[in-house]
Motif scaffolding. Structure first.
Motif, PDB file in Angstrom:
ATOM      1  N   VAL A   1       2.152  -6.573  -3.701  1.00 20.58           N
ATOM      2  CA  VAL A   1       1.932  -5.204  -4.163  1.00 20.58           C
ATOM      3  C   VAL A   1       1.551  -4.392  -2.937  1.00 20.58           C
ATOM      4  N   LEU A   2       2.499  -3.601  -2.444  1.00 21.72           N
ATOM      5  CA  LEU A   2       2.322  -2.825  -1.216  1.00 21.72           C
ATOM      6  C   LEU A   2       2.047  -1.374  -1.579  1.00 21.72           C
ATOM      7  N   LEU A   3       0.941  -0.856  -1.109  1.00 22.62           N
ATOM      8  CA  LEU A   3       0.590   0.536  -1.388  1.00 22.62           C
ATOM      9  C   LEU A   3       0.628   1.332  -0.093  1.00 22.62           C
ATOM     10  N   ALA A   4       1.563   2.261  -0.016  1.00 23.89           N
ATOM     11  CA  ALA A   4       1.673   3.146   1.141  1.00 23.89           C
ATOM     12  C   ALA A   4       0.602   4.227   1.025  1.00 23.89           C
TER      13      ALA A   4
ATOM     14  N   PRO B   1       7.294   5.563   1.991  1.00 21.66           N
ATOM     15  CA  PRO B   1       8.183   4.539   2.557  1.00 21.66           C
ATOM     16  C   PRO B   1       9.594   4.652   1.994  1.00 21.66           C
ATOM     17  N   ASP B   2      10.526   4.044   2.675  1.00 20.62           N
ATOM     18  CA  ASP B   2      11.895   3.935   2.180  1.00 20.62           C
ATOM     19  C   ASP B   2      11.946   2.680   1.299  1.00 20.62           C
ATOM     20  N   GLU B   3      11.787   2.863  -0.005  1.00 20.46           N
ATOM     21  CA  GLU B   3      11.646   1.711  -0.897  1.00 20.46           C
ATOM     22  C   GLU B   3      12.904   0.847  -0.909  1.00 20.46           C
ATOM     23  N   HIS B   4      14.076   1.469  -0.861  1.00 15.90           N
ATOM     24  CA  HIS B   4      15.307   0.673  -0.856  1.00 15.90           C
ATOM     25  C   HIS B   4      15.356  -0.236   0.366  1.00 15.90           C
ATOM     26  N   GLN B   5      15.041   0.324   1.525  1.00 16.04           N
ATOM     27  CA  GLN B   5      15.063  -0.470   2.753  1.00 16.04           C
ATOM     28  C   GLN B   5      14.004  -1.572   2.704  1.00 16.04           C
ATOM     29  N   LEU B   6      12.837  -1.267   2.114  1.00 14.72           N
ATOM     30  CA  LEU B   6      11.789  -2.274   1.979  1.00 14.72           C
ATOM     31  C   LEU B   6      12.269  -3.459   1.146  1.00 14.72           C
TER      32      LEU B   6
ATOM     33  N   GLU C   1      10.897 -12.052  -3.223  1.00 15.71           N
ATOM     34  CA  GLU C   1      11.639 -11.496  -4.353  1.00 15.71           C
ATOM     35  C   GLU C   1      10.815 -10.527  -5.184  1.00 15.71           C
ATOM     36  N   ASN C   2       9.522 -10.775  -5.303  1.00 16.69           N
ATOM     37  CA  ASN C   2       8.673  -9.954  -6.166  1.00 16.69           C
ATOM     38  C   ASN C   2       7.918  -8.931  -5.322  1.00 16.69           C
ATOM     39  N   LEU C   3       8.379  -7.714  -5.375  1.00 19.37           N
ATOM     40  CA  LEU C   3       7.786  -6.640  -4.578  1.00 19.37           C
ATOM     41  C   LEU C   3       7.514  -5.439  -5.471  1.00 19.37           C
ATOM     42  N   VAL C   4       6.272  -4.973  -5.423  1.00 18.42           N
ATOM     43  CA  VAL C   4       5.879  -3.747  -6.115  1.00 18.42           C
ATOM     44  C   VAL C   4       5.481  -2.736  -5.047  1.00 18.42           C
ATOM     45  N   VAL C   5       6.056  -1.553  -5.085  1.00 16.51           N
ATOM     46  CA  VAL C   5       5.763  -0.526  -4.089  1.00 16.51           C
ATOM     47  C   VAL C   5       5.048   0.637  -4.762  1.00 16.51           C
ATOM     48  N   LEU C   6       3.895   1.003  -4.236  1.00 17.29           N
ATOM     49  CA  LEU C   6       3.092   2.111  -4.737  1.00 17.29           C
ATOM     50  C   LEU C   6       2.857   3.106  -3.607  1.00 17.29           C
ATOM     51  N   GLN C   7       2.407   4.285  -3.986  1.00 16.43           N
ATOM     52  CA  GLN C   7       2.146   5.314  -2.974  1.00 16.43           C
ATOM     53  C   GLN C   7       0.967   6.161  -3.422  1.00 16.43           C
ATOM     54  N   GLN C   8       0.072   6.461  -2.474  1.00 14.25           N
ATOM     55  CA  GLN C   8      -1.065   7.332  -2.728  1.00 14.25           C
ATOM     56  C   GLN C   8      -1.284   8.225  -1.514  1.00 14.25           C
ATOM     57  N   SER C   9      -1.870   9.404  -1.758  1.00 17.07           N
ATOM     58  CA  SER C   9      -2.184  10.301  -0.648  1.00 17.07           C
ATOM     59  C   SER C   9      -3.307   9.703   0.184  1.00 17.07           C
ATOM     60  N   ARG C  10      -3.407  10.172   1.409  1.00 20.26           N
ATOM     61  CA  ARG C  10      -4.431   9.641   2.318  1.00 20.26           C
ATOM     62  C   ARG C  10      -5.838   9.974   1.825  1.00 20.26           C
ATOM     63  N   SER C  11      -5.972  10.961   0.973  1.00 20.22           N
ATOM     64  CA  SER C  11      -7.298  11.340   0.481  1.00 20.22           C
ATOM     65  C   SER C  11      -7.840  10.354  -0.568  1.00 20.22           C
ATOM     66  N   THR C  12      -6.984   9.506  -1.103  1.00 19.27           N
ATOM     67  CA  THR C  12      -7.446   8.525  -2.094  1.00 19.27           C
ATOM     68  C   THR C  12      -8.290   7.460  -1.401  1.00 19.27           C
ATOM     69  N   PRO C  13      -9.497   7.208  -1.874  1.00 20.44           N
ATOM     70  CA  PRO C  13     -10.345   6.191  -1.225  1.00 20.44           C
ATOM     71  C   PRO C  13      -9.680   4.814  -1.245  1.00 20.44           C
ATOM     72  N   LEU C  14      -9.991   4.010  -0.226  1.00 23.07           N
ATOM     73  CA  LEU C  14      -9.410   2.680  -0.112  1.00 23.07           C
ATOM     74  C   LEU C  14      -9.724   1.830  -1.348  1.00 23.07           C
ATOM     75  N   GLY C  15     -10.966   1.904  -1.843  1.00 23.87           N
ATOM     76  CA  GLY C  15     -11.327   1.133  -3.026  1.00 23.87           C
ATOM     77  C   GLY C  15     -10.475   1.489  -4.227  1.00 23.87           C
ATOM     78  N   ALA C  16     -10.173   2.784  -4.386  1.00 25.49           N
ATOM     79  CA  ALA C  16      -9.323   3.215  -5.490  1.00 25.49           C
ATOM     80  C   ALA C  16      -7.900   2.682  -5.308  1.00 25.49           C
ATOM     81  N   CYS C  17      -7.425   2.645  -4.065  1.00 28.17           N
ATOM     82  CA  CYS C  17      -6.093   2.088  -3.797  1.00 28.17           C
ATOM     83  C   CYS C  17      -6.028   0.606  -4.169  1.00 28.17           C
TER      84      CYS C  17
END
Length: 624
Positions: free
Chosen positions: A428-431, A436-441, A451-467
């Motif tokens: 589970v990768l959170l940018a 990120p370019d999800e297709h290329q990832l 084979e099992n990849l989950v891609v998430l995205q959050q703004s830089r203002s989101t605290p690390l713990g919340a991510c």
């Protein structure tokens, strides 16, 4: 017999010490109600403690079960030790001669399981009125009753020199016969037909046979031998093993000690010629942990000692259904070879630790009582319901959660997670602050075996713990591994962490003892070595490993720094335990730029927290 006069003199002096002989059958193990945390230095000194020449070993306590599952009911006629070892896998229903019908009528058993020493070690059957022949006939009647109810009857022959009357009776009446001796299995399989006979090698019961270290008793002694009634190692035709170890002890200032195992399945004997202490079984297990090296040709001992973390030296040709080469056991061929092997192990902690770690991995993968229990049920035609996902028999389902602010690190993360062996892995990768370019990832992840990849995205203002919490919510694994994008993880990191979580029963596992590489000086440190295989109250944040269930109950606080420390404090406050596993397969990387990390410290501060073990990054030494 002891070859060296110096050893005879040493044994004489040891016997002169105040040794309390244990003259009663061992009590059942007590499950620890709570697992304490430890002080800053659990051994109260850094480095190896002084040799302790007393024999007051602590009792082994069974570790708590990390997960609950309904166990299959199995009717058993076993000795007390076997009853305990199997009871962690089965709901063992003891069958007694005077109440067997009532017991079996009221239970829903899937199997009748009888061990070969049932007439000697099972108290109810050993003391039952009537001759052995009459008791065998009663057992035959029980087996016939079980067969009429569709319950298979299984016999476990765990002797290399069996009572042939009992074994012949077993061949006549049991549906399936499991054997721990390879030569006997081959002989009887050829005589009576291979389809009824199966190999069932000895195994480790992780609740008892585990590498959890005891305060002040880790490898603080030298070479050891464990003897049992009628089984003296020096008289088995491989006395060269003892002679070689005697050479090492006599010339290199270490100890060579003999302990007599006074187990619940063996008769009490105080007539032990060379033993310096009579120990019940639960103390023998802790005695193993105090040794730097164990001499043995006993298959049960080899497995159990390796599981608890003691290197074993065996004579060439040792008959063990679990091949000694698979467990990386040191095999020697003559007296000189034995002397060199024992000397090497006594002198080198690295050699000892590497050997047992590799051997333990093989045990957790396929040689625990959970594996043997599943084998017995399957070979007997018993279809049990799916096991708990935390069982040693199940491939760990692990979700690696990786929030990252560095797009340039993603390729290395994919490589690290894609190479993980022995687990069913999900990333589970959170940018964090970029798109990120999800297709290329996904293309790159597939190329790297992920084979099992989950891609998430959050703004830089989101605290690390919340991510981290968002990544956990998006995950599907039984286990969650918190991974940092700038640290190194070996290919066996995940499966080792899962095994430690399973055998320790801890709420959280990870690494407090660990390696760190410093970019400016190119130095590699071993930090907090004294916390290896200990219960503690702190581990390194990038190594947090827990169930998804726990991380949903105790989420990370929404902080940018210190979220991992606060999580660990919350686990301890809730009554959960934290286990610091081995030091291998993880390296914390510190570049010269402290601002690149979520916590800062100077190289000099970091150097003060560990021991420099090399200059340069020797991955082969740390990752295996």
């Amino acid at each position: 017999m002891w070859k060296e006069p110096a050893i005879k003199s040493m044994l004489s002096r040891l016997r002169g010490l105040s040794v309390q002989v244990q003259d009663q059958i061992s009590k059942p193990h007590v499950i620890a109600e709570s697992l304490p945390t430890v002080s800053d230095d659990p051994d109260e000194v850094f480095g190896d403690p002084a040799v302790d020449m007393t024999f007051d070993f602590a009792d082994t306590c069974a570790l708590p079960d990390g997960g609950s599952t309904r166990k299959p009911q199995v009717a058993t006629i076993l000795g007390p030790l076997s009853q305990q070892l199997w009871s962690y896998e089965w709901d063992c229903v003891a069958v007694q001669p005077d109440t067997w019908r009532k017991t079996l009528d009221s239970a829903q058993v899937s199997l009748l399981f009888v061990e070969s020493s049932w007439l000697e070690t099972n108290g109810a059957w050993a003391s039952s009125p009537g001759s052995p022949t009459a008791r065998r006939q009663l057992l035959t009647n029980i087996i016939q009753w079980c067969r009429s109810k569709g319950i298979p009857a299984v016999y476990w022959s765990r002797d290399s020199r069996p009572n042939h009357v009992d074994l012949t009776h077993a061949v006549d009446v049991f549906d399936k016969i499991f054997m721990t001796d390879g030569a006997l299995l081959k002989e009887y399989g050829a005589r009576f037909g291979d389809e009824r006979f199966e190999a069932l090698g000895y195994a480790a019961q992780p609740r008892l046979h585990n590498p959890v270290r005891l305060r002040g008793q880790h490898q603080n002694r030298g070479i050891g031998i464990v003897e049992r009634t009628g089984a003296k190692l020096a008289d088995t035709g491989v006395g060269y093993l003892v002679d070689g170890a005697s050479d090492t002890a006599g010339k290199w200032g270490t100890t060579l000690e003999t302990f007599f195992e006074q187990g619940p399945d063996s008769a009490v004997s105080l007539e032990v010629s060379d033993a310096v202490a009579n120990l019940p079984y639960e103390k023998v297990l802790t005695a193993y942990k105090a040794l730097k090296c164990l001499l043995s040709s006993n298959p049960r001992e080899i497995i159990e000692a390796t599981a608890v973390g003691t290197p074993v030296v065996v004579p060439a040709g040792t008959d063990c259904l679990v091949p000694v080469e698979e467990l990386l056991i040191t095999e020697v061929h003559d007296q000189v070879d034995a002397a060199n092997a024992t000397r090497a192990l006594i002198r080198s902690r690295e050699l000892r630790d590497r050997a047992v770690h590799l051997g333990q991995r093989k045990i957790w993968q396929g040689h625990t009582y959970a594996h043997r229990a599943a084998q017995v049920l399957e070979c007997s035609g018993v279809h049990s319901r799916p096991l708990n996902g935390r069982s040693m028999t199940e491939v760990p389902q692990v979700s690696a959660i990786v929030p990252t602010i560095r797009p340039e690190r993603i390729s290395d993360v994919l490589t690290t997670i894609g190479q993980q062996a022995g687990v069913d892995i999900e990333l589970v990768l959170l940018a964090h602050g970029f798109e990120p370019d999800e297709h290329q990832l996904r293309v790159e992840a597939a190329d790297k075996g992920l084979e099992n990849l989950v891609v998430l995205q959050q703004s830089r203002s989101t605290p690390l713990g919340a991510c981290l919490n968002l990544a956990i919510s998006a995950s599907s694994g039984t286990y969650i591994a918190k991974i940092d994008d700038d640290d190194l993880y070996g290919a066996n990191y995940m499966q080792d962490q899962a095994a430690a979580h399973r055998f320790s029963g801890a709420a959280v596992t990870g690494k407090r003892a660990h390696y760190m590489h410093l970019g400016e000086s190119n130095a590699t440190l071993l930090r907090f070595a004294e916390f290896e295989h200990r219960f503690t109250d702190f581990i390194m944040g990038p190594t947090i490993f827990a169930t998804r269930e726990l991380l949903r109950e105790i989420p990370f606080e929404e902080l940018n720094r210190g979220e991992d420390s606060e999580f660990l404090r919350a686990v301890v406050r809730s009554g959960g335990s934290i286990y610091s596993s081995d030091r291998f397969n993880f390296v914390q990387m510190r570049s010269g730029a402290g601002s690149e990390h979520t916590w800062s410290a100077s190289e000099r501060e970091l150097l003060a927290t560990g021991e420099v073990v090399s200059f340069g990054l020797n991955e082969q030494h740390m990752m295996f």
